[in-house]
Write an enzyme that holds these catalytic residues in place. Structure first.
Site, PDB file in Angstrom:
ATOM      1  N   SER A  21      34.468  61.101  14.302  1.00 37.54           N
ATOM      2  CA  SER A  21      35.395  61.684  15.279  1.00 37.54           C
ATOM      3  C   SER A  21      34.657  62.231  16.488  1.00 37.54           C
ATOM      4  O   SER A  21      33.571  62.802  16.364  1.00 37.54           O
ATOM      5  CB  SER A  21      36.150  62.821  14.583  1.00 37.54           C
ATOM      6  OG  SER A  21      36.791  63.631  15.528  1.00 37.54           O
ATOM      7  N   TYR A  59      36.723  70.840   9.981  1.00 38.87           N
ATOM      8  CA  TYR A  59      37.012  69.404   9.972  1.00 38.87           C
ATOM      9  C   TYR A  59      35.893  68.632  10.689  1.00 38.87           C
ATOM     10  O   TYR A  59      35.324  67.679  10.149  1.00 38.87           O
ATOM     11  CB  TYR A  59      38.353  69.105  10.651  1.00 38.87           C
ATOM     12  CG  TYR A  59      38.471  67.663  11.056  1.00 38.87           C
ATOM     13  CD1 TYR A  59      38.645  66.675  10.100  1.00 38.87           C
ATOM     14  CD2 TYR A  59      38.341  67.272  12.394  1.00 38.87           C
ATOM     15  CE1 TYR A  59      38.697  65.337  10.462  1.00 38.87           C
ATOM     16  CE2 TYR A  59      38.393  65.944  12.763  1.00 38.87           C
ATOM     17  CZ  TYR A  59      38.575  64.977  11.795  1.00 38.87           C
ATOM     18  OH  TYR A  59      38.604  63.660  12.157  1.00 38.87           O
ATOM     19  N   LYS A 100      32.834  65.973   9.280  1.00 36.93           N
ATOM     20  CA  LYS A 100      32.528  64.617   9.762  1.00 36.93           C
ATOM     21  C   LYS A 100      31.055  64.522  10.166  1.00 36.93           C
ATOM     22  O   LYS A 100      30.387  63.513   9.923  1.00 36.93           O
ATOM     23  CB  LYS A 100      33.432  64.257  10.952  1.00 36.93           C
ATOM     24  CG  LYS A 100      34.876  64.001  10.561  1.00 36.93           C
ATOM     25  CD  LYS A 100      35.004  62.716   9.741  1.00 36.93           C
ATOM     26  CE  LYS A 100      36.396  62.450   9.238  1.00 36.93           C
ATOM     27  NZ  LYS A 100      36.509  61.236   8.420  1.00 36.93           N
TER      28      LYS A 100
HETATM   29  C1  WQD Z   1      45.672  66.437  23.147  1.00 40.11           C
HETATM   30  C2  WQD Z   1      46.057  67.287  24.330  1.00 40.11           C
HETATM   31  C3  WQD Z   1      46.493  69.587  23.798  1.00 40.11           C
HETATM   32  C4  WQD Z   1      50.061  69.015  21.421  1.00 40.11           C
HETATM   33  C5  WQD Z   1      42.598  66.130  18.018  1.00 40.11           C
HETATM   34  C6  WQD Z   1      41.485  66.510  17.093  1.00 40.11           C
HETATM   35  C7  WQD Z   1      40.402  65.510  17.165  1.00 40.11           C
HETATM   36  C8  WQD Z   1      40.893  64.096  16.963  1.00 40.11           C
HETATM   37  C9  WQD Z   1      42.083  63.812  17.767  1.00 40.11           C
HETATM   38  C10 WQD Z   1      40.520  63.446  14.682  1.00 40.11           C
HETATM   39  C11 WQD Z   1      45.400  68.661  24.318  1.00 40.11           C
HETATM   40  C12 WQD Z   1      47.724  68.921  24.319  1.00 40.11           C
HETATM   41  C13 WQD Z   1      48.944  68.830  22.193  1.00 40.11           C
HETATM   42  C14 WQD Z   1      51.230  69.586  22.035  1.00 40.11           C
HETATM   43  C15 WQD Z   1      50.037  69.698  24.109  1.00 40.11           C
HETATM   44  N1  WQD Z   1      41.276  63.849  15.615  1.00 40.11           N
HETATM   45  N2  WQD Z   1      48.925  69.166  23.505  1.00 40.11           N
HETATM   46  N3  WQD Z   1      51.162  69.892  23.362  1.00 40.11           N
HETATM   47  O1  WQD Z   1      43.064  68.159  20.374  1.00 40.11           O
HETATM   48  O2  WQD Z   1      42.308  66.163  21.774  1.00 40.11           O
HETATM   49  O3  WQD Z   1      42.134  66.074  19.337  1.00 40.11           O
HETATM   50  O4  WQD Z   1      43.040  64.853  17.644  1.00 40.11           O
HETATM   51  O5  WQD Z   1      39.374  63.233  14.626  1.00 40.11           O
HETATM   52  O6  WQD Z   1      39.505  65.848  16.188  1.00 40.11           O
HETATM   53  O7  WQD Z   1      41.006  67.772  17.501  1.00 40.11           O
HETATM   54  O8  WQD Z   1      44.365  65.948  20.376  1.00 40.11           O
HETATM   55  O9  WQD Z   1      46.728  65.338  20.464  1.00 40.11           O
HETATM   56  O10 WQD Z   1      46.106  67.599  19.527  1.00 40.11           O
HETATM   57  O11 WQD Z   1      45.861  67.195  21.964  1.00 40.11           O
HETATM   58  O12 WQD Z   1      50.032  70.025  25.304  1.00 40.11           O
HETATM   59  O13 WQD Z   1      52.269  69.816  21.407  1.00 40.11           O
HETATM   60  O14 WQD Z   1      47.469  67.545  24.273  1.00 40.11           O
HETATM   61  O15 WQD Z   1      46.375  70.885  24.291  1.00 40.11           O
HETATM   62  O16 WQD Z   1      45.117  68.982  25.621  1.00 40.11           O
HETATM   63  P1  WQD Z   1      42.943  66.694  20.538  1.00 40.11           P
HETATM   64  P2  WQD Z   1      45.836  66.507  20.501  1.00 40.11           P
END
Ligand code: WQD
Length: 347
Positions: free
Chosen positions: A127, A151, A155
Site C-alpha cells: 500500500s 495497518y 504492510k
Molecule cells: C481520499 C480523500 C479524504 C471520505 C486510504 C488508505 C490507504 C489506501 C487507500 C489501502 C481524502 C477524502 C474521504 C469521505 C472525503 N488503502 N474523503 N470524504 O485516505 O487516500 O487512503 O485508502 O491500502 O491506505 O488510507 O483514501 O478514499 O479514504 O480518502 O472527503 O467521506 O477523500 O479526506 O482526502 P485515502 P480515502
C-alpha cells in the site's frame, strides 16, 4: 503451459477482479478466502464473467497452517498472489494486535508453506500508505517508508519479512505492489467494492450518495495547499490494478522488488465529484466539513519504475473509473448482500 495461481483473499475487491483477469488469460486459479470482508457471491460472479470456474475454493483463514498445507498438497501451485488482509486504517488503530496477527501472521504462515512446498514466486499486496505523511510528490519507490498507523505498519513489516525471507532463501522471489487509491469496478457491473458498514473511503461513500442511501458526501477539508483546497489522490482503476498483478506474475523471478501501482495523475476530492457527476449524470450533494485526522494534502505515485521495468502502465481514465463504479452500484444498490442468493461458489 497452464499455470496454477493461488489467490488468497480472492473474494475481495481487488482479489475478485484479479481472479477474472487470470482466468480470462488461461491461468488456473485456486482461492482461499474466509469472507471476513467479502462475499462468496463475488466468486460466483468471477466464474460467470470469465466463463470458466475456479479450479478450487477453500473457505478459511490463511493463518490456518493445516488448511494451507492441504491446499498446497492438493494443487501444484506455481505462484501465489497474497491479498488476504485487514485493511481499514481507523479500525487498525483500535485493534492493532488483530491487524498484526492477521496481516503479518498470515504472510509468515504463507511463506513457510510456500518454501516447504518449493513454491518460489509471490506477488504481495502492499500500500502507498507506507509512505506516510510526506510533502514529496510524486512518490517514487525509493521514498523512505514512514507508516503512521498499524495497518500501514503491518504492510511495511510484511514487505520487510518477505525481503528477509528472499535474502535467506535465494530461490524465493517476490514483488510487492504498492497500490495508490483503487476505485472503479468490472464494466459488467457484476463485481465492485462493497464495504461493510459506513464506507471510510471516498468513492464507496460517493456511490452510496449517488444511489440514494446517504444524503450527501462530506468533503474533509478545503483548506489544503492544493488547486481547490481539497486533498489530491492518485485514483487507479481496479482492473488496471488486476492487470498489474498479471504483469507481476510474468516478471517475478528476481529476488525482491517493490513497485508503485498508480497512474501519476492527481485528482482532488472535488474534481472526483465533478468527474462522477459529468460522466454518470447524477448530482452529488457535498458539504465541506473539517479535515479528517491523518490525511495528507497530496499522494500521487511516480509510476515510471514499473513502466521501465516491465513496460506496464495503467490505461483507464477517471471517467472510466466513475462509469464502471456507477454501473456496479446502480445494479447492486445494496452491494452483494442485496443481490440474489449468496449460496457460495458451489464447488
Ligand atoms: C481520499 C480523500 C479524504 C471520505 C486510504 C488508505 C490507504 C489506501 C487507500 C489501502 C481524502 C477524502 C474521504 C469521505 C472525503 N488503502 N474523503 N470524504 O485516505 O487516500 O487512503 O485508502 O491500502 O491506505 O488510507 O483514501 O478514499 O479514504 O480518502 O472527503 O467521506 O477523500 O479526506 O482526502 P485515502 P480515502
Amino acid at each position: 503451459m497452464t499455470r496454477t495461481v493461488l489467490v488468497t483473499g480472492g473474494g475481495g475487491f481487488i482479489g475478485s477482479h484479479t481472479c477474472v483477469e487470470l482466468l480470462r488469460h488461461g491461468d488456473d486459479v485456486v482461492v482461499v478466502d474466509d469472507h471476513s470482508n467479502s462475499s462468496p457471491l463475488a466468486l460466483e460472479r468471477v466464474a460467470a464473467i470469465a466463463g470458466r470456474p475456479l479450479t478450487a475454493y477453500y473457505r478459511g483463514d490463511v493463518r490456518n497452517a493445516d488448511l494451507l498445507g492441504t491446499v498446497f498438497d492438493r494443487h501444484r501451485i506455481d505462484a501465489v498472489i497474497h491479498f488476504a488482509a485487514k485493511k481499514a486504517v481507523g479500525e487498525s488503530v483500535d485493534i492493532p494486535l488483530e491487524y498484526y496477527d492477521v496481516n503479518v501472521g498470515a504472510t509468515t504462515v504463507l511463506l513457510r508453506t510456500m518454501l516447504r512446498n518449493d513454491v518460489h514466486r509471490l506477488v504481495f499486496s502492499s500500500s502507498c500508505s507506507i509512505y506516510g505523511q510526506t510533502d514529496r510528490t510524486p512518490l517514487g519507490e525509493a521514498e523512505p517508508a514512514s507508516p503512521t498507523n498499524p495497518y500501514a505498519r503491518s504492510k511495511w513489516f510484511c514487505e520487510n519479512l518477505i525481503a528477509d525471507a528472499c535474502r535467506r532463501y535465494p530461490e524465493l522471489t517476490a514483488v510487492a505492489l504498492r497500490y495508490f487509491n483503487p476505485i472503479g469496478a468490472h464494466p459488467t457491473g457484476l463485481l465492485g467494492e462493497d464495504p461493510t458498514g459506513v464506507p471510510n473511503n471516498v468513492m464507496p461513500f460517493l456511490l452510496q450518495v449517488a444511489v440514494g442511501r446517504r444524503p450527501e458526501l462530506q468533503v474533509f477539508g478545503d483548506d489544503y495547499p492544493t488547486e481547490d483546497g481539497t486533498c489530491v489522490r492518485d485514483y487507479i482503476h481496479v482492473l488496471d490494478v488486476a492487470d498489474g498483478h498479471r504483469a507481476a506474475l510474468r516478471h517475478v523471478g528476481a529476488d525482491f522488488e517493490v513497485f508503485n501501482l498508480g497512474t501519476g495523475v492527481g485528482t482532488s476530492v472535488l474534481q472526483l465529484v465533478r468527474a462522477f457527476e459529468e460522466t454518470c449524470d447524477v448530482p452529488i450533494p457535498v458539504r465541506i466539513v473539517g479535515r479528517r485526522a491523518g490525511d495528507v494534502a497530496r499522494l500521487v505515485a511516480d509510476p515510471r519504475a514499473v513502466r521501465a521495468a516491465w513496460g506496464w502502465r495503467a490505461t483507464r481514465d477517471l471517467a472510466t473509473m466513475c462509469r464502471d463504479a456507477w454501473q456496479f452500484q446502480r445494479l447492486n444498490p445494496s452491494g452483494y448482500a442485496g443481490a440474489a442468493t449468496a449460496s457460495g461458489p458451489g464447488w
